[in-house]
Design an enzyme around this catalytic site. Sequence first.
Site, PDB file in Angstrom:
ATOM      1  N   GLU A 139       0.803  -1.233   0.000  1.00 20.01           N
ATOM      2  CA  GLU A 139       0.000   0.000   0.000  1.00 20.01           C
ATOM      3  C   GLU A 139       0.834   1.280   0.000  1.00 20.01           C
ATOM      4  O   GLU A 139       0.590   2.184   0.811  1.00 20.01           O
ATOM      5  CB  GLU A 139      -0.960  -0.010   1.195  1.00 20.01           C
ATOM      6  N   GLU A 147      -6.242 -10.438  -1.470  1.00 20.16           N
ATOM      7  CA  GLU A 147      -7.039 -10.282  -0.233  1.00 20.16           C
ATOM      8  C   GLU A 147      -8.516 -10.148  -0.591  1.00 20.16           C
ATOM      9  O   GLU A 147      -9.214  -9.252  -0.109  1.00 20.16           O
ATOM     10  CB  GLU A 147      -6.591  -9.031   0.544  1.00 20.16           C
ATOM     11  N   ASP A 154      -1.281  -3.996  -3.167  1.00 17.96           N
ATOM     12  CA  ASP A 154      -2.061  -2.768  -2.902  1.00 17.96           C
ATOM     13  C   ASP A 154      -3.538  -3.015  -3.163  1.00 17.96           C
ATOM     14  O   ASP A 154      -3.913  -3.997  -3.808  1.00 17.96           O
ATOM     15  CB  ASP A 154      -1.572  -1.618  -3.795  1.00 17.96           C
TER      16      ASP A 154
HETATM   17  O1  G3I Z   1      -3.165  -7.125  18.623  1.00 16.66           O
HETATM   18  C1  G3I Z   1      -4.447  -7.180  19.170  1.00 16.66           C
HETATM   19  C2  G3I Z   1      -4.552  -8.368  20.038  1.00 16.66           C
HETATM   20  O2  G3I Z   1      -3.664  -8.225  21.106  1.00 16.66           O
HETATM   21  C3  G3I Z   1      -5.987  -8.505  20.538  1.00 16.66           C
HETATM   22  O3  G3I Z   1      -6.133  -9.711  21.207  1.00 16.66           O
HETATM   23  C4  G3I Z   1      -6.970  -8.487  19.348  1.00 16.66           C
HETATM   24  C5  G3I Z   1      -8.416  -8.494  19.822  1.00 16.66           C
HETATM   25  O4  G3I Z   1      -9.280  -8.223  18.733  1.00 16.66           O
HETATM   26  O5  G3I Z   1      -6.758  -7.329  18.594  1.00 16.66           O
HETATM   27  C6  G3I Z   1      -5.443  -7.357  18.067  1.00 16.66           C
HETATM   28  O6  G3I Z   1      -5.199  -6.457  17.074  1.00 16.66           O
HETATM   29  C7  G3I Z   1      -5.986  -6.549  15.931  1.00 16.66           C
HETATM   30  C8  G3I Z   1      -5.249  -7.260  14.807  1.00 16.66           C
HETATM   31  O7  G3I Z   1      -5.987  -7.174  13.622  1.00 16.66           O
HETATM   32  C9  G3I Z   1      -5.040  -8.716  15.126  1.00 16.66           C
HETATM   33  O8  G3I Z   1      -6.266  -9.337  15.232  1.00 16.66           O
HETATM   34  C10 G3I Z   1      -6.248  -5.127  15.527  1.00 16.66           C
HETATM   35  O9  G3I Z   1      -7.021  -4.528  16.536  1.00 16.66           O
HETATM   36  C11 G3I Z   1      -6.947  -5.092  14.220  1.00 16.66           C
HETATM   37  O10 G3I Z   1      -7.050  -3.742  13.775  1.00 16.66           O
HETATM   38  C12 G3I Z   1      -6.128  -5.842  13.189  1.00 16.66           C
HETATM   39  O11 G3I Z   1      -6.839  -5.811  12.001  1.00 16.66           O
HETATM   40  C13 G3I Z   1      -6.092  -6.199  10.875  1.00 16.66           C
HETATM   41  C14 G3I Z   1      -5.967  -5.005   9.941  1.00 16.66           C
HETATM   42  O12 G3I Z   1      -5.315  -5.428   8.771  1.00 16.66           O
HETATM   43  C15 G3I Z   1      -5.140  -3.877  10.545  1.00 16.66           C
HETATM   44  O13 G3I Z   1      -5.064  -2.841   9.622  1.00 16.66           O
HETATM   45  C16 G3I Z   1      -6.894  -7.288  10.204  1.00 16.66           C
HETATM   46  O14 G3I Z   1      -6.915  -8.431  11.023  1.00 16.66           O
HETATM   47  C17 G3I Z   1      -6.244  -7.626   8.875  1.00 16.66           C
HETATM   48  O15 G3I Z   1      -7.083  -8.489   8.151  1.00 16.66           O
HETATM   49  C18 G3I Z   1      -6.063  -6.365   8.055  1.00 16.66           C
HETATM   50  O16 G3I Z   1      -5.391  -6.709   6.903  1.00 16.66           O
HETATM   51  C19 G3I Z   1      -4.976  -5.645   6.055  1.00 16.66           C
HETATM   52  C20 G3I Z   1      -3.895  -6.180   5.225  1.00 16.66           C
HETATM   53  O17 G3I Z   1      -2.837  -6.498   6.063  1.00 16.66           O
HETATM   54  C21 G3I Z   1      -3.516  -5.199   4.144  1.00 16.66           C
HETATM   55  N1  G3I Z   1      -4.618  -4.873   3.340  1.00 16.66           N
HETATM   56  C22 G3I Z   1      -5.787  -4.368   4.001  1.00 16.66           C
HETATM   57  C23 G3I Z   1      -6.144  -5.073   5.290  1.00 16.66           C
HETATM   58  C24 G3I Z   1      -6.769  -4.010   6.149  1.00 16.66           C
HETATM   59  O18 G3I Z   1      -5.876  -2.988   6.440  1.00 16.66           O
END
Ligand code: G3I
Length: 723
Positions: free
Chosen positions: A503, A621, A558
Amino acid sequence: MANEILAELFRVSLIMSAAILLLTVLSWLLRSKTSATARMICWVALAMSMLVPVRPTLYTLTAPKLMSFITDTLATRLDLRTEPRYLTEQTGEWVQTSEAIAGTQASDASANSQDSIVTSEIQPGVFTYIWLFGFLAVITVCIIKHFLFLRTIRRWGQPASGEISNLMNSVKREIGLKRHIRLLVSPVITTPVLIGLFRPIIVLPDEKIESSKLRFVLMHECFHYKRGDIWVKTLSLFTLAAHWFNPVVYLMKRLLIQESETACDEAVLRHAGADSRFQYGETVLYIAKRGKQAEAALFSSFNGHGNNLKKRLVDIIERAAPKRWVSVVCTTALAAVLLLSIGMTSIQAQSGGDANDIPEEDSPVIHEVRDEPDSIPDELHGLKDIYKDYFLIGTCGDIKMLSNPYWEVLSKEFNSFTIENAMKPQYIQSKEGQFNFDAAGEITAVLADHDIAVIGHTLAWHEQTPGWMWDDRDKAKERLEAHIDAVIRNCGPQLTSIDVVNEAFADYTGDSDWRKNLRQDTGWYTVLGADFIEIAFRKADEVRRDIGRPDLKLYYNDYGLHSPAKADAVYRMVTELRAKGVPIDGIGMQSHYSETLSVDDVENALAHFNTIPGVEVSISEMDISIIGSGGNLSLTADQSAIQSELYARLFTVFKKYAKGQANTDESKRLIARVTVWGVTDGSAWLGKSNPVLFNRQFEPKEAYSAVANPEKFLEFMTATKDL
Ligand code: G3I
């Protein structure tokens, strides 16, 4: 849609019946400790919450097996389920999912595909109409009764004498009531009543009541008005109408009305001494002797306690004032329980992962599991087998996905897996030099053992990366390289490809110089400028060779690459850097789509990327959000059809550009992998909008069928569109 609301209403009715019975018992047990007003507030809260037909997850948290058995049975018997159709691989016929799972029914259904489609379609109207009929019947009867009663009163009623009016004015003054209330006397009335929502009337029997008693009567009715009891009665009427099929709700209505009478008694007697209490008791007895008033709808009668005269008298004469704090505690506790039962919905709906959550830097794992059945249904085939000669077919997740029931789906359907979070910089190196490969290492080891291609994600990104990495311009390059070195050295041997840069482009990309289209104000760009991309790929290349994995594919990844402008910017970046010898092997088109997607745009982007010699593309994705389904736990039949059709159309395009041997057009061998971003709607990042191929029960959705056989699916759609 109507069916789903009705199914929810049944569920709510069932769950709230338990709450009504509980409150009945508690009211009885705590009767001497709580005020009637507090108990009434509880009943009103219950009645109101029953008008909200949403309580989707409470039952799974409380008594999963029993409740789901009851509600499923109800839904099945009443044909309320809107189940997606399923395409069986063996027969190519369309059946309901449950039939497909049952197997035997699926083969029955295969006897005549068109018939099975038509006959297996739900006949939604019948039960909705029955319910609606009951609802309207209850409301209509009440309205008719109300107007007949009003007509009788108007016909026979006479304005009350000046003496009564004066008494009324003094009562109103005493309790601080300003609103005008008409006073009538009628020979057809046996007991005093208050009637009317907007233009209240108090009607008294046409018999002289001595003024001490009359004062109590008027005060009682004025309190009814002041407290809005006619509105409460209206509410209970609507609740009853909505749940007319549920006998427990009739009990609730009765108790609610009794409490409203008791609450008015309490209000009248709030500061009364023993004498007044006796006099009031006498008044109640005197009115009761006159007999019960025939029921009408929106009115309250002084004698509205039903058969509880004895209890009422005991309350009036003996009752000590209840402790206010007990009432407050009980009411608050009940309100909390009710709120919680409604709140479950949003907790459930949000747990798909919120992009705005603030991640914790030290904890690599990952999603919560919702609604896990013991095992997934025994499905008919795996997508990985269907697409084995086209491209890898993947999903994503973290350690949780290695356990059942996720693992059953994952291992059966997919032959590639992208590590969703555990390999991101914030988890791998939250503090400089302190690497933690535990989660990523465990995932890669297990998957490699099962011949599932592992995709690394991601090395250079402006998100989920600790700020220290770019807080010093002089150290930035060294830090970026050190991170890439460590990750590829540790995890690289087991990876098939890795997203080296993620990205980097801004959302609007209109400038002909691709560098100007990069995100300028965040992450690595702020310290290294556009060069960070080249630095990252060159370093990754160096390390992959060092570990003997020159075949490890290095990707630029991206989103929004179906947008012509952004696709072109990426195209120009990749062609220019590759011409300089920067080893970019692949472009990851994330493909977070929604129902507004133009499939032609996707195909155009693929055609564009296909002109870069030697570069492969992965749909990295993919998900298709149904935005309108936000928060619902499943899609409606229409939403499911829209989503499935899009999946089908996209997969026909992907097959056209598949890199594998099955694609006979060698000039279009481009797509190496298609990854769906999430195993189930429950575990997917965008789970709120139900975007992936398996539902929360780990069952394949209609979209799964669309992916499994897109051409047949589209054929079927076209054939049935005009039916
Ligand atoms: O780290 C904490 C963890 O300690 C806690 O237990 C858990 C409870 O829900 O939350 C954890 O963090 C979360 C993390 O995922 C792991 O589950 C974050 O809050 C959450 O925001 C994060 O979301 C991820 C997101 O990226 C972050 O931007 C999604 O799972 C993931 O699918 C998503 O993936 C991205 C790709 O990497 C790139 N493309 C777009 C997509 C969204 O940005």
